[in-house]
Design a protein around this motif. Structure first.
Motif, PDB file in Angstrom:
ATOM      1  N   ARG A  48       0.913  -1.104  -0.052  1.00 56.76           N
ATOM      2  CA  ARG A  48       0.112   0.195   0.092  1.00 56.76           C
ATOM      3  C   ARG A  48       0.783   1.196   0.088  1.00 56.76           C
ATOM      4  O   ARG A  48       0.720   2.444  -0.731  1.00 56.76           O
ATOM      5  N   ALA A  49       2.004   1.298   0.766  1.00 55.82           N
ATOM      6  CA  ALA A  49       3.036   2.285   0.932  1.00 55.82           C
ATOM      7  C   ALA A  49       3.521   2.616  -0.534  1.00 55.82           C
ATOM      8  O   ALA A  49       3.825   3.924  -0.990  1.00 55.82           O
ATOM      9  N   PHE A  50       4.053   1.479  -1.152  1.00 51.34           N
ATOM     10  CA  PHE A  50       4.773   1.713  -2.417  1.00 51.34           C
ATOM     11  C   PHE A  50       3.534   2.157  -3.352  1.00 51.34           C
ATOM     12  O   PHE A  50       3.792   3.034  -4.316  1.00 51.34           O
ATOM     13  N   GLY A  51       2.579   1.657  -3.462  1.00 52.90           N
ATOM     14  CA  GLY A  51       1.619   2.061  -4.474  1.00 52.90           C
ATOM     15  C   GLY A  51       1.197   3.735  -4.355  1.00 52.90           C
ATOM     16  O   GLY A  51       0.862   4.457  -5.143  1.00 52.90           O
ATOM     17  N   THR A  52       1.024   3.969  -2.982  1.00 53.14           N
ATOM     18  CA  THR A  52       0.742   5.376  -2.770  1.00 53.14           C
ATOM     19  C   THR A  52       1.877   6.178  -3.042  1.00 53.14           C
ATOM     20  O   THR A  52       1.510   7.338  -3.530  1.00 53.14           O
ATOM     21  N   GLY A  53       3.015   5.950  -2.740  1.00 50.50           N
ATOM     22  CA  GLY A  53       4.295   6.733  -3.152  1.00 50.50           C
ATOM     23  C   GLY A  53       4.156   6.926  -4.781  1.00 50.50           C
ATOM     24  O   GLY A  53       4.540   7.963  -5.172  1.00 50.50           O
ATOM     25  N   TRP A  54       4.128   5.820  -5.529  1.00 52.13           N
ATOM     26  CA  TRP A  54       4.033   5.774  -6.858  1.00 52.13           C
ATOM     27  C   TRP A  54       3.197   6.824  -7.449  1.00 52.13           C
ATOM     28  O   TRP A  54       3.667   7.712  -8.266  1.00 52.13           O
ATOM     29  N   GLY A  92       4.359   6.140 -20.216  1.00 49.01           N
ATOM     30  CA  GLY A  92       3.592   4.907 -19.672  1.00 49.01           C
ATOM     31  C   GLY A  92       3.552   5.176 -18.005  1.00 49.01           C
ATOM     32  O   GLY A  92       2.453   5.021 -17.241  1.00 49.01           O
ATOM     33  N   CYS A  93       4.774   5.218 -17.470  1.00 52.48           N
ATOM     34  CA  CYS A  93       4.662   5.495 -16.031  1.00 52.48           C
ATOM     35  C   CYS A  93       4.089   6.655 -15.408  1.00 52.48           C
ATOM     36  O   CYS A  93       3.212   6.551 -14.671  1.00 52.48           O
ATOM     37  N   TYR A  94       4.096   7.822 -16.254  1.00 52.65           N
ATOM     38  CA  TYR A  94       3.251   9.121 -15.616  1.00 52.65           C
ATOM     39  C   TYR A  94       1.762   8.706 -15.841  1.00 52.65           C
ATOM     40  O   TYR A  94       1.219   9.005 -14.812  1.00 52.65           O
ATOM     41  N   THR A  95       1.400   8.142 -16.829  1.00 52.64           N
ATOM     42  CA  THR A  95      -0.042   7.923 -17.043  1.00 52.64           C
ATOM     43  C   THR A  95      -0.457   6.776 -15.832  1.00 52.64           C
ATOM     44  O   THR A  95      -1.783   6.996 -15.636  1.00 52.64           O
ATOM     45  N   SER A  96       0.458   5.968 -15.831  1.00 50.72           N
ATOM     46  CA  SER A  96      -0.087   4.820 -14.903  1.00 50.72           C
ATOM     47  C   SER A  96      -0.730   5.349 -13.511  1.00 50.72           C
ATOM     48  O   SER A  96      -1.528   4.600 -12.936  1.00 50.72           O
ATOM     49  N   ALA A  97      -0.111   6.467 -13.195  1.00 50.67           N
ATOM     50  CA  ALA A  97      -0.655   6.978 -11.781  1.00 50.67           C
ATOM     51  C   ALA A  97      -2.128   7.212 -11.937  1.00 50.67           C
ATOM     52  O   ALA A  97      -2.768   7.043 -10.983  1.00 50.67           O
ATOM     53  N   PHE A  98      -2.483   7.788 -13.247  1.00 55.22           N
ATOM     54  CA  PHE A  98      -3.707   8.376 -13.242  1.00 55.22           C
ATOM     55  C   PHE A  98      -4.659   7.251 -13.542  1.00 55.22           C
ATOM     56  O   PHE A  98      -5.812   7.249 -13.194  1.00 55.22           O
TER      57      PHE A  98
END
Length: 214
Positions: A48-54, A92-98
């Motif tokens: 959860r912490a990793f996902g939130t940080g990402w 891809g990485c940038y858009t993955s957050a959204f």
């Protein structure tokens, strides 16, 4: 019209480059976005912490800065790839957050009781998420994911500043050949419109077929 007819191959290469960037970056964004959404609702605190940080870092980082970090930073660590691959990685990485936040919002629409019922049957978290929760969540998030991928297609224009063949970058050689900047950009805009309308049409079909009735 001459600027298009006399430079059709140039526009064609640019349009093809934009389409390739959009397709590959979209696939990467969807894969990472779903994975990060799973992390954000996982029972393991570390995930959860990793996902939130990402999500927090990428959503609050300008895309141009991320391009610089990927293009100039990764080679310093020995990772040397074609510029197109770096552009796909950044987009891809940038858009993955959204995508992650869209999927997570869809997960929150699934009644909690369904997850509890799946666990009572002995299903693991991964099985519950993959077989019960995500299929229902995707039905609710088709429109926002479509909008996010349309934004990705337009954001791909930044890649042209990093020696990647794409549609916006065609204005440079056209300008050097003396063509009108206005008409050069008009046909570039038409190319982006074709890409975004195609994405919109695809997701309209998906929404009509699998979307949640409003």
């Amino acid at each position: 019209m001459d600027v298009l007819t006399q430079n059709f191959s140039l526009y064609g290469r640019g349009l093809l480059g934009t389409i390739e960037l959009t397709v590959y970056a979209s696939l990467l964004a969807l894969a990472l976005g779903v994975l990060m959404a799973a992390f954000r609702v996982a029972p393991v605190a570390g995930l959860r912490a990793f996902g939130t940080g990402w999500v927090t870092v990428l959503r609050n980082t300008p895309l141009t800065l991320l391009f610089f970090a990927v293009m100039l930073g990764l080679p310093r660590f020995g990772l040397v790839l074609p510029f197109t691959a770096f552009a796909v990685l950044a987009l891809g990485c940038y858009t993955s957050a959204f995508i992650c936040e869209a999927v997570r919002s869809g997960i929150n629409t699934v009644p909690v009781g369904q997850g509890e019922a799946a666990r009572s049957l002995g299903m693991t978290f991964e099985q519950t998420l993959g077989a019960v929760v995500l299929p229902q969540a995707f039905r609710a998030v088709i429109p926002p994911i479509g909008s996010t991928l349309i934004a990705l297609a337009k954001n791909s224009a930044i890649a042209g500043s990093f020696s990647v063949t794409e549609l916006l970058g065609t204005y440079k050689p056209l300008n050097e050949m003396g063509y009108s900047v206005v008409w050069s950009f008009v046909w570039i805009a038409v190319g982006y419109l074709l890409v975004t309308l195609t994405i919109s049409a695809i997701f309209t079909v998906l929404e009509k077929r699998w979307g949640v009735p409003r």
